[in-house]
Design an enzyme around this catalytic site. Sequence first.
Site, mmCIF file in Angstrom:
data_model
loop_
_atom_site.group_PDB
_atom_site.id
_atom_site.type_symbol
_atom_site.label_atom_id
_atom_site.label_comp_id
_atom_site.label_asym_id
_atom_site.label_seq_id
_atom_site.Cartn_x
_atom_site.Cartn_y
_atom_site.Cartn_z
ATOM 1 N N GLU A 54 0.824 -1.259 -0.146
ATOM 2 C CA GLU A 54 -0.132 0.100 -0.144
ATOM 3 C C GLU A 54 0.906 1.212 0.108
ATOM 4 O O GLU A 54 1.780 1.367 1.019
ATOM 5 C CB GLU A 54 -0.843 0.029 1.391
ATOM 6 C CG GLU A 54 -1.913 0.894 1.245
ATOM 7 C CD GLU A 54 -2.847 1.210 2.335
ATOM 8 O OE1 GLU A 54 -2.593 0.471 3.255
ATOM 9 O OE2 GLU A 54 -3.538 2.346 2.234
ATOM 10 N N ARG A 280 5.995 -12.924 9.583
ATOM 11 C CA ARG A 280 6.508 -11.636 9.533
ATOM 12 C C ARG A 280 7.883 -11.608 9.697
ATOM 13 O O ARG A 280 8.091 -12.459 10.726
ATOM 14 C CB ARG A 280 5.693 -10.453 10.140
ATOM 15 C CG ARG A 280 4.381 -9.977 9.457
ATOM 16 C CD ARG A 280 3.811 -9.014 10.480
ATOM 17 N NE ARG A 280 4.303 -7.610 10.231
ATOM 18 C CZ ARG A 280 3.644 -7.027 9.357
ATOM 19 N NH1 ARG A 280 2.418 -7.510 8.625
ATOM 20 N NH2 ARG A 280 3.964 -5.898 9.192
ATOM 21 N N LYS A 290 4.966 0.685 9.038
ATOM 22 C CA LYS A 290 5.002 2.038 8.537
ATOM 23 C C LYS A 290 4.402 3.002 9.369
ATOM 24 O O LYS A 290 4.892 4.412 9.261
ATOM 25 C CB LYS A 290 4.275 2.004 7.205
ATOM 26 C CG LYS A 290 5.030 1.345 5.886
ATOM 27 C CD LYS A 290 4.170 1.204 4.764
ATOM 28 C CE LYS A 290 3.354 -0.034 4.838
ATOM 29 N NZ LYS A 290 2.587 -0.048 3.508
HETATM 30 P P1 ATP Z 1 3.223 -2.309 7.887
HETATM 31 O O1 ATP Z 1 2.583 -2.716 8.822
HETATM 32 O O2 ATP Z 1 4.554 -1.942 7.934
HETATM 33 O O3 ATP Z 1 2.340 -1.073 7.413
HETATM 34 P P2 ATP Z 1 1.872 -3.544 5.832
HETATM 35 O O4 ATP Z 1 1.756 -4.991 5.949
HETATM 36 O O5 ATP Z 1 0.647 -2.715 6.247
HETATM 37 O O6 ATP Z 1 3.075 -3.256 6.564
HETATM 38 P P3 ATP Z 1 1.728 -3.549 2.963
HETATM 39 O O7 ATP Z 1 2.304 -2.499 2.114
HETATM 40 O O8 ATP Z 1 0.334 -3.672 3.149
HETATM 41 O O9 ATP Z 1 2.420 -3.072 4.534
HETATM 42 O O10 ATP Z 1 2.926 -4.877 2.551
HETATM 43 C C1 ATP Z 1 2.865 -5.259 1.495
HETATM 44 C C2 ATP Z 1 3.499 -6.687 1.620
HETATM 45 O O11 ATP Z 1 4.536 -6.729 2.324
HETATM 46 C C3 ATP Z 1 2.264 -7.467 2.325
HETATM 47 O O12 ATP Z 1 2.074 -8.610 1.564
HETATM 48 C C4 ATP Z 1 2.973 -7.777 3.529
HETATM 49 O O13 ATP Z 1 2.393 -9.132 3.969
HETATM 50 C C5 ATP Z 1 4.320 -7.784 3.417
HETATM 51 N N1 ATP Z 1 5.073 -7.388 4.612
HETATM 52 C C6 ATP Z 1 4.836 -6.336 5.254
HETATM 53 N N2 ATP Z 1 5.663 -6.218 6.391
HETATM 54 C C7 ATP Z 1 6.154 -7.517 6.573
HETATM 55 C C8 ATP Z 1 7.093 -8.114 7.169
HETATM 56 N N3 ATP Z 1 7.545 -7.396 8.605
HETATM 57 N N4 ATP Z 1 7.629 -9.143 7.132
HETATM 58 C C9 ATP Z 1 7.488 -9.823 6.032
HETATM 59 N N5 ATP Z 1 6.571 -9.281 4.922
HETATM 60 C C10 ATP Z 1 5.841 -8.280 5.324
HETATM 61 MG MG MG Z 2 -1.272 -3.810 4.982
#
Ligand code: ATP
Ligand code: MG
Length: 580
Positions: A54, A280, A290
């Site tokens: 996102e 994760r 983020k």
């Molecule tokens: P954040 O919690 O940092 O905002 P998010 O999951 O909301 O992370 P996205 O932009 O939705 O951020 O993530 C894009 C992809 O990266 C998703 O498929 C998510 O599962 C993966 N991802 C995000 N954080 C991690 C992590 N710490 N380890 C592995 N994969 C991750």
């Molecule tokens: Mg997300």
Amino acid sequence: MSNHKSATPGIPHNSSSSDTAGAGSKVSNFISQIISEDLQSGKCQSIVTRFPPEPNGYLHIGHAKAICVNFGLAEQFGGQCNLRFDDTNPSKEEQAYVDAIKADVKWLGFQWADDVKYASDYFDQFYAWAQHLIAEGKAYVCDLTAEQASEYRGWATEPGKDSPYRQRSVDENMDLLERMKEGEFDEGSRVLRAKIDMASPNMNLRDPILYRIRKQTHHQTGDKWCIYPSYDFAHGQEDAIEGVTHSICTLEFADHRPLYEWLLEHLPVPSKPKQYEFGRLNVNYTVTSKRKLKQLVDDKVVDGWDDPRMPTISGMRRRGFTSQSIRNFCNGLPISKSDGVVDIAQLEFSIREDLDKNAPRAMCVLDPVKLTISNFSEYIGGDVETMVAPAHPKTDMGQRQLPFTAELYIDRADFSEDTSLSRKKFKRLVLGDYVRLRSAYVIRAEEVIKDSGGNITQIIATLVPGTVGENPPEGIKPRGVIHWVSATEGKKATVRIYDRLFNHESPDKGESDFMQYLNKDSLQVLDNCWVEPGLVEAEPESRFQFEREGYFVADRYEHSSSGPVFNKAIGLRDTWSKGS
Ligand code: ATP
Ligand code: MG
């Protein structure tokens, strides 16, 4: 080089650090096994994965892992990986984040298939599918307020209640959805919900929201829409439209999988992707969210998303980490079915290993004290003798020229007046004793000059002739080797030294707010450092080992020949795990 002290013996470290971009993990894991089976059984002919960020912030080390997994699997099985922005919430998203994310993925060494994709590319299709669900009696417009809706939802242990709007007719729902789209209603006044089961033990199936009203301009679609699909109503359908075969995400989405499958089952989608979840990546001493990283930026705790202390991809890049080392780190970690915390020393080990192999050597004096060679003109004609040193001790990277002059700088910490210091403990320069200047002469410290406060302002030394690249005569035993820079030919530079941003192992999970655990001394700026003259010509982002100090990078934005600026990527050794 065995700099790697206590940090994680037995790391499943991927030792092949080939330089091909995107060098994927060839390691077998539960997802690669599933893919192998699907290809063998003919369930799919080739695979399609995607990385779906996102655009509401910069990518961090956790995302790097997801990128390596998705692009790596596509590469390993000769398939394709899409970069698709999951841009369903315009209130938090920005074009600047889209641009930064694209740059980060590329810098990591990956290329997405075709053009970049956006969930918003499919908004028309999603809308048509929402109408389809209404026509099938599987969706309805609900007017409950947020509080009411949450009350009706019940608890994990207690079934919810049907919304009073659940029995609206198909025609009324069609009309209301249309008018939601036309902007007739206020934000929050109505939502479109799937009609599934308010008593389901899975909360995600208790008539989840499909569309919300948000009167916001969208970075891709402008003002075309004022209703936006929820993550759940978008994600699986995006996958289906793109022909994604294996939709790999993190564990928090496991509970959403039944909804993902329900939607694919009840919509006329062109393909049936499957969702798989893995744990994760969390790294100690840091935060990977983020939202929290944005708070550090907004509160000006750091100097932007790409501050070298940030665990963002662009921060790590600015810090001097290589994309290869980040990939090696990610590919060396298992893909597991549970969340885990990885020791940051493991990441640092990858950086060190890569830079040791690939960074040319140079000399930089961080805390200079002047050293004058009193017998210089007795042995050296002219003002300068040019010393030559290899750029790298093992790999042929050419040679450096080091001007040796009567006035030099050495590091304050490399000199002591205390003649009782044991030769074993202090392998540096001591008054009345010998030391070798790296790639130059053996010298002896003869006397010190001090200011009125008793601080040493100058060391007077003599050189031992004939000792460049040669052993000194019998009886002269240098204590060790120290680095130096010519005071007259060297250049002044600014060097920034970074420490961990948090002084708590799990700042997220401590008792206080994570901001309480900020390390106040995470940045130290040294503005009177001296570098060998060749370094001034270094291109921004070129990396060096400053001998005896660590690995440094010429700052991506601020380094220039008139104002050299270097950032410390990492020390030569792991000093943290030694007991602090
Ligand atoms: P954040 O919690 O940092 O905002 P998010 O999951 O909301 O992370 P996205 O932009 O939705 O951020 O993530 C894009 C992809 O990266 C998703 O498929 C998510 O599962 C993966 N991802 C995000 N954080 C991690 C992590 N710490 N380890 C592995 N994969 C991750
Ligand atoms: Mg997300």
